[in-house]
Design an enzyme around this catalytic site. Structure first.
Site, PDB file in Angstrom:
ATOM      1  N   ASP A  57      -2.021  30.769  51.234  1.00 45.24           N
ATOM      2  CA  ASP A  57      -3.110  30.096  51.937  1.00 45.24           C
ATOM      3  C   ASP A  57      -4.371  30.957  51.959  1.00 45.24           C
ATOM      4  O   ASP A  57      -5.486  30.469  51.726  1.00 45.24           O
ATOM      5  CB  ASP A  57      -2.674  29.777  53.368  1.00 45.24           C
ATOM      6  CG  ASP A  57      -3.356  28.530  53.902  1.00 45.24           C
ATOM      7  OD1 ASP A  57      -3.993  27.825  53.108  1.00 45.24           O
ATOM      8  OD2 ASP A  57      -3.259  28.265  55.107  1.00 45.24           O
TER       9      ASP A  57
ATOM     10  N   ASP B 125       0.205  22.648  57.556  1.00 44.49           N
ATOM     11  CA  ASP B 125       0.056  23.480  58.747  1.00 44.49           C
ATOM     12  C   ASP B 125       0.905  22.971  59.910  1.00 44.49           C
ATOM     13  O   ASP B 125       0.993  23.640  60.944  1.00 44.49           O
ATOM     14  CB  ASP B 125      -1.414  23.521  59.181  1.00 44.49           C
ATOM     15  CG  ASP B 125      -2.294  24.151  58.111  1.00 44.49           C
ATOM     16  OD1 ASP B 125      -1.801  25.049  57.408  1.00 44.49           O
ATOM     17  OD2 ASP B 125      -3.454  23.729  57.966  1.00 44.49           O
TER      18      ASP B 125
END
Length: 486
Positions: free
Chosen positions: A219, A265
Site C-alpha cells: 500500500d 481497508d
C-alpha cells in the site's frame, strides 16, 4: 475537497479534486464530518457482524458456507499477485478504452454483487418467512471428469428462501447497473466486505502478521511511490469501494462529491480481527478481550488516516496506520496477560472440527534413557487393578482353578547327572527349563523369567523339578549304558 480513493484489492485515501477535473464548490464542514463519520460507521458494520458470522461459519457443516483458509504461503504471495493485478489494470486503462473495460467489469460485479447480497440478507430474511412456507432444497453441482477422477468445481446448496433473497438482490443489481447510484454501490460494497470477513479465514496469527505486513509495504509503495493506485481507483467503476457524498446536505441524494474508502481497508484488517475473536472463544474465558482491543485499534487507525488525509490534503495509504494499530494493540495486551505463546500457537483450522481433541502442551521428559526404561518397567511390573467380581463368579473361578503343568524334563533332558550347585548343573538346568517352557528356539531371558515365576508360584515344584531332572538324567544314562553293552 477530500475524497478517499481505492484500488481493486486494497485501498488508499486521497485528498484531491474531482475525478473529472472540474472545479466544485468546497463542501461545508458539516458535510465533510457527516461523510467521514458515515464511512467510519459503514466500515465497522461488516467487520463486527462478519466476525460474528465467521465463528458460526467455522463450526458449520454446510458445504456452500465452508470458509477459505489463508495459509502463510498464500499470505506471502498475496502482495505480489495484487501488485501484478494492479499494474495490469493500469496498463489496460492506458491502452484500451475505459468505457469497454468498465462495461465488462460492471457485468462481472453485477453477478457477484447479487450473490453476495443474497448471502448477506438470507439470515435476516429467514425471520420473516411464515412457518408453513414451502421451503424446498436445491443443489447446484458442477463437476469435472468422470469416475474416480471426478472433481467438484462448484457445489452450492440453497433452498426456496434463498431464491426469494436472490430475487430481491437482483432488483438492487439492476438498479446499480442502470443508474450506478451510490446507495446501490454501498449495498454491494457492504455485502462484499461482510462475505470477505466471514468466509476468508487466517489459519493463525503468524499468517495474519505476514499478510498485513506484506500489504503494508504494498500500500505504501503504490500510493507514495507511483500514481498507479490513484489512477486505477479513479478509472475503475465497480462496487469495490464505499462512498458517501460530502454535499449531501446541499444536494440530497443527487449529490456527486464523494468521500471514498476502499474495501481492502475493511476486509484485510477485518479477517485479522475475526481471527482474534475465534481465539478469544478458544480460550473459554467468556471474555472477548482481544476482539474488542483490535476493534478499538481499527477505529483508532482509520480515524487517524482520515485526520492526516484531511490535514495534509494528500493521498494516504490506510494500511500505513491500520496495520500497526491492529497488530500492536492485541500483542501488547497479550504481553500484559502473559498469553503471547497461546496467541501465536492458536490454529483457527481446528475450529472447523470443534470436538476434535487438540494437544495444547507437550509433556516434559527428563533423565537418561536407562532411568526412563527402568521407571517404565517398574510401572509395568506394578500390581494391576482387578475388576470386582460377583460371589458366584468367584466360586466358579475357584472350582475351575488349574495349577500350571509340571515340565516333563525326563523326556527332554538327555544329559548325565552332575553335582547339585555346580556351574554345569545350573547351565543344563536352564537349558532344560528353556526347552520345557519356551521351546527349543526360546531365548535365555525367557528361560530365567519362567523359571523364577514358576518357582515363586510353586516353591515345592522347584525341588521336584530338580529331583525329577536328576532321576531322569540318571535313568537315561543307565538305559544308554545297557544299550551299549547289548
Amino acid at each position: 475537497m477530500d475524497s478517499a480513493l481505492s484500488d481493486p484489492h486494497n485501498g488508499s485515501a486521497e485528498a484531491g479534486g474531482a475525478a473529472n477535473g472540474t472545479t466544485r464548490p468546497p463542501s461545508t464542514p458539516e458535510g465533510i464530518a457527516l461523510a467521514y463519520g458515515s464511512l467510519l460507521l459503514m466500515a465497522l458494520l461488516p467487520i463486527f457482524f462478519g466476525a460474528l458470522r465467521s465463528v458460526r461459519c467455522a463450526r458449520g457443516k454446510n458445504a456452500s458456507d465452508m470458509p477459505e483458509t489463508i495459509t502463510s504461503r498464500d499470505a506471502a504471495r498475496f502482495p505480489i499477485i495484487a501488485s501484478c493485478t494492479l499494474l495490469g489494470l493500469y496498463l489496460f486503462f492506458k491502452i484500451f478504452s475505459q468505457e469497454y473495460i468498465n462495461l465488462l467489469l460492471s457485468m462481472y460485479f453485477f453477478v457477484l454483487g447479487i450473490l453476495a447480497l443474497s448471502h448477506t440478507i438470507s439470515p435476516f430474511m429467514n425471520k420473516f418467512f411464515p412457518a408453513n412456507f414451502p421451503n424446498r432444497q436445491y443443489q447446484l453441482l458442477f463437476t469435472q471428469g468422470s469416475g474416480e477422477n471426478k472433481e467438484e468445481i462448484i457445489n452450492y446448496e440453497f433452498d426456496a428462501k434463498d431464491l426469494v433473497c436472490l430475487g430481491l438482490s437482483s432488483i438492487v443489481g439492476v438498479w446499480y447497473l442502470l443508474r450506478k447510484h451510490w446507495i446501490a454501490n454501498n449495498l454491494f460494497g457492504l455485502a462484499f466486505s461482510l462475505n470477505g470477513v466471514e468466509l476468508l479465514h487466517l489459519n493463525n496469527v503468524s499468517t495474519g502478521c505476514i499478510l498485513l505486513g506484506g500489504l503494508f509495504i504494498y500500500d505504501v509503495f503504490w500510493v507514495f511511490g507511483t500514481n498507479v493506485m490513484v489512477t486505477v481507483a479513479k478509472s475503475f467503476e465497480a462496487p469495490i469501494k464505499l462512498v458517501f457524498p460530502q454535499d449531501l446536505l446541499e444536494k440530497g441524494l443527487e449529490a456527486d462529491n464523494f468521500a471514498m474508502l476502499g474495501l481492502g481497508d475493511i476486509v484485510i484488517p477485518g479477517i485479522f480481527i475475526a481471527l482474534l475473536l475465534r481465539f478469544d472463544i478458544s480460550l473459554k474465558k467468556n471474555t472477548h478481550t482481544y476482539f474488542y482491543t483490535s476493534f478499538a485499534a481499527y477505529i483508532f487507525g482509520l480515524g487517524l488516516t482520515i485526520f492526516i488525509m484531511h490535514i495534509f490534503k494528500h493521498a494516504q495509504p490506510a494500511l500505513l496506520y491500520l496495520v500497526p494499530a491492529c497488530i500492536g494493540f492485541p500483542v501488547l495486551v497479550a504481553l500484559a496477560k502473559g498469553e503471547v505463546t497461546e496467541m501465536f500457537s492458536y490454529e483457527s483450522s481446528a475450529e472447523i472440527l470443534p470436538h476434535t481433541p487438540r494437544l495444547t502442551h507437550f509433556p516434559t521428559v527428563s533423565g537418561s534413557p536407562a532411568s526412563l526404561a527402568d521407571s517404565m518397567q517398574q510401572k509395568l511390573a506394578g500390581p494391576r487393578r482387578r475388576r470386582p467380581q460377583n460371589p458366584s463368579a468367584i466360586g466358579r473361578s475357584k472350582k475351575l482353578k488349574v495349577n500350571p503343568p509340571k515340565p516333563n524334563l525326563s523326556s527332554i533332558c538327555r544329559c548325565p547327572p552332575l553335582p547339585l550347585g555346580t556351574t554345569g548343573h545350573r547351565k543344563r538346568r536352564a537349558t532344560c527349563l528353556r526347552r520345557a517352557y519356551g521351546g527349543a528356539g526360546a531365548k535365555p531371558g525367557r528361560c530365567w523369567a519362567v523359571n523364577a515365576s514358576y518357582e515363586e508360584s510353586n516353591p515345592k515344584d522347584a525341588t521336584a523339578v530338580t529331583e525329577g531332572s536328576k532321576e531322569g538324567t540318571e535313568a537315561s544314562a543307565s538305559k544308554g549304558l545297557e544299550k551299549k553293552e547289548k
